[in-house]
Design a protein around this motif. Structure first.
Motif, PDB file in Angstrom:
ATOM      1  N   LEU A 181       0.833  -1.202   0.000  1.00 57.82           N
ATOM      2  CA  LEU A 181       0.000   0.000   0.000  1.00 57.82           C
ATOM      3  C   LEU A 181       0.867   1.251   0.000  1.00 57.82           C
ATOM      4  N   PHE A 182       1.916   1.254   0.813  1.00 52.00           N
ATOM      5  CA  PHE A 182       2.812   2.406   0.909  1.00 52.00           C
ATOM      6  C   PHE A 182       3.536   2.644  -0.413  1.00 52.00           C
ATOM      7  N   ASN A 183       4.011   1.572  -1.032  1.00 50.85           N
ATOM      8  CA  ASN A 183       4.717   1.703  -2.317  1.00 50.85           C
ATOM      9  C   ASN A 183       3.795   2.204  -3.425  1.00 50.85           C
ATOM     10  N   THR A 184       2.544   1.788  -3.380  1.00 50.39           N
ATOM     11  CA  THR A 184       1.571   2.279  -4.360  1.00 50.39           C
ATOM     12  C   THR A 184       1.274   3.748  -4.125  1.00 50.39           C
ATOM     13  N   ALA A 185       1.171   4.117  -2.849  1.00 48.83           N
ATOM     14  CA  ALA A 185       0.858   5.506  -2.493  1.00 48.83           C
ATOM     15  C   ALA A 185       1.979   6.452  -2.904  1.00 48.83           C
ATOM     16  N   TYR A 186       3.205   6.067  -2.595  1.00 44.70           N
ATOM     17  CA  TYR A 186       4.343   6.958  -2.833  1.00 44.70           C
ATOM     18  C   TYR A 186       5.165   6.433  -4.009  1.00 44.70           C
ATOM     19  N   VAL A 202      -2.098  14.021 -21.868  1.00 46.31           N
ATOM     20  CA  VAL A 202      -2.585  13.613 -23.190  1.00 46.31           C
ATOM     21  C   VAL A 202      -3.599  12.497 -22.972  1.00 46.31           C
ATOM     22  N   GLY A 203      -4.873  12.840 -23.102  1.00 49.05           N
ATOM     23  CA  GLY A 203      -5.920  11.854 -22.826  1.00 49.05           C
ATOM     24  C   GLY A 203      -5.907  11.459 -21.368  1.00 49.05           C
ATOM     25  N   ASP A 204      -5.734  10.162 -21.096  1.00 49.72           N
ATOM     26  CA  ASP A 204      -5.672   9.659 -19.721  1.00 49.72           C
ATOM     27  C   ASP A 204      -4.245   9.288 -19.322  1.00 49.72           C
ATOM     28  N   ILE A 205      -3.275   9.976 -19.932  1.00 49.10           N
ATOM     29  CA  ILE A 205      -1.871   9.712 -19.647  1.00 49.10           C
ATOM     30  C   ILE A 205      -1.163  11.017 -19.286  1.00 49.10           C
ATOM     31  N   VAL A 206      -0.305  10.957 -18.255  1.00 52.03           N
ATOM     32  CA  VAL A 206       0.577  12.074 -17.920  1.00 52.03           C
ATOM     33  C   VAL A 206       1.960  11.737 -18.473  1.00 52.03           C
ATOM     34  N   ILE A 207       2.515  12.664 -19.246  1.00 56.73           N
ATOM     35  CA  ILE A 207       3.793  12.423 -19.924  1.00 56.73           C
ATOM     36  C   ILE A 207       4.819  13.455 -19.466  1.00 56.73           C
ATOM     37  N   ASP A 219      -5.170   5.629 -14.025  1.00 56.35           N
ATOM     38  CA  ASP A 219      -5.415   4.602 -13.011  1.00 56.35           C
ATOM     39  C   ASP A 219      -4.303   4.564 -11.971  1.00 56.35           C
ATOM     40  N   GLU A 220      -3.057   4.711 -12.411  1.00 52.82           N
ATOM     41  CA  GLU A 220      -1.931   4.721 -11.472  1.00 52.82           C
ATOM     42  C   GLU A 220      -2.043   5.888 -10.496  1.00 52.82           C
TER      43      GLU A 220
END
Length: 374
Positions: A181-186, A202-207, A219-220
């Motif tokens: 959980l911690f690794n997913t959070a940070y 761009v759409g649903d992506i951060v680049i 989602d990430e």
């Protein structure tokens, strides 16, 4: 309405500091408990929070509490808990408590935006979680209290969060659920892109603007936000429960009574929220007292326990007349839980609840009937 939504309606109302309109449907017994006993209210509110968790989240929460309670019962542990409850961090807990139940029920259906990215930045800046986790992990390892975090501050006294997060990731590695959980959070990749404001959407992506091969999906980001929030929820729930005493709550959470017949004999059913029911035996009075005044009957049955309801000629004829022929009254103490969508339930003045019949207790008590004319 599902139980989850009723709980969230209440919590969102609270989180607005009552600035939004009172919801039409929510867990109204919370108000009743708040007006009677603040410790009972806090205990029940924290218990309701656990009902929002799925099985994986419940197991992670248990592991989280086990980390913080590994040295439970020692002088050092008691001092550390007291430190975080009583010093300035209690103000932080109080303020954060207003937003503890902010659930991302609509965000997954929304487009990725700057606001969502900014929300992650805001959550990332919350330092109390790092402070608490490090202090308790240090206690578990060294049997020493450490709350200054001097080794993780720069010359100006500012916390070097990146260094501390890496340290915590190493220390949490033996605890598989909390570590995940911690690794997913940070998530370092998210922090590097969003934290430095060096990205485009761009759409649903951060680049990344520096290297367009570094990409983060919507989602990430949402999983990271939800994970940070979950960790802070666990933290607040833990300290909120530590700040109250459960020793004298076994008589709390009685939400209703009913008058009925069993083989033509009158019986009284007392309905108590299960989380209080299982704390210990309810302390009964020496007798059940019925004070009847005009169209009301006040039933006094336990230490500081009473319920007031409607008195009618029908109740007198069908129940009280039968009771007067008996030396004692049979009383059922029955645990109840808030209704979700179960088909079988009881409807109390304060809401709908499901009865846990297999756990009810029976006691026979003397009674007294007082009828007042004024």
């Amino acid at each position: 309405m599902k139980l989850r939504n009723r709980i969230l309606n209440y919590e969102h109302w609270i989180s607005s500091n009552f600035e939004i309109d009172e919801p039409k449907i929510y867990q109204r017994e919370l108000h009743k408990l708040f007006s009677v006993n603040i410790d009972a209210y806090t205990y029940y509110r924290n218990w309701l929070y656990t009902l929002l968790l799925n099985q994986d989240e419940k197991e992670t929460f248990i592991e989280f509490k086990n980390i913080l309670d590994e040295k439970g019962g020692t002088i050092e542990h008691n001092q550390l808990v007291k430190f975080f409850i009583e010093n300035n961090s209690s103000e932080i807990f109080s303020q954060k408590r207003l937003n503890v139940f902010e659930i991302f029920s609509q965000l997954p259906n929304s487009d990725l935006s700057q606001n969502i990215c900014f929300l992650y930045q805001q959550y990332f800046e919350i330092e109390i979680l790092f402070w608490v986790l490090y202090s308790f992990l240090y206690l578990n390892d060294k049997n020493v209290i450490e709350t200054d975090l001097i080794n993780f501050k720069d010359r100006k006294g500012k916390l070097k969060k990146g260094v501390l997060i890496d340290n915590l990731k190493t220390k949490l590695a033996p605890y598989s659920l909390v570590s995940k959980l911690f690794n997913t959070a940070y998530n370092v990749k998210i922090r590097n892109i969003i934290g430095h404001n060096n990205y485009k959407i761009v759409g649903d992506i951060v680049i990344s603007l520096d290297d367009d091969t570094i990409r983060v999906s919507k989602d990430e980001i949402l999983k990271a936000i939800y994970s940070i929030q979950s960790l802070n929820n666990y933290l607040l729930n833990y300290f909120s429960n530590k700040s109250i005493s459960n020793d004298n709550l076994e008589n709390e959470g009685v939400l209703g009574i009913s008058f009925s017949l069993e083989d033509d004999l009158p019986v009284l059913s007392v309905f108590q929220l299960s989380c209080f029911y299982f704390l210990g035996d309810l302390k009964w009075g020496k007798k059940v007292v019925f004070n009847i005044n005009k169209n009301q009957v006040k039933t006094i049955f336990g230490i500081n326990n009473s319920m007031t309801g409607v008195y009618s000629s029908e109740l007198e004829q069908l129940w009280f007349n039968h009771l007067r022929n008996e030396k004692t009254l049979k009383v059922y103490l029955t645990p109840i839980v808030p209704r979700n969508e179960e088909k079988d339930f009881i409807d109390l003045d304060i809401g709908e609840f499901v009865v846990m019949n297999n756990d009810e207790k029976i006691i026979n008590l003397e009674y007294e009937i007082n009828k007042f004319t004024e």
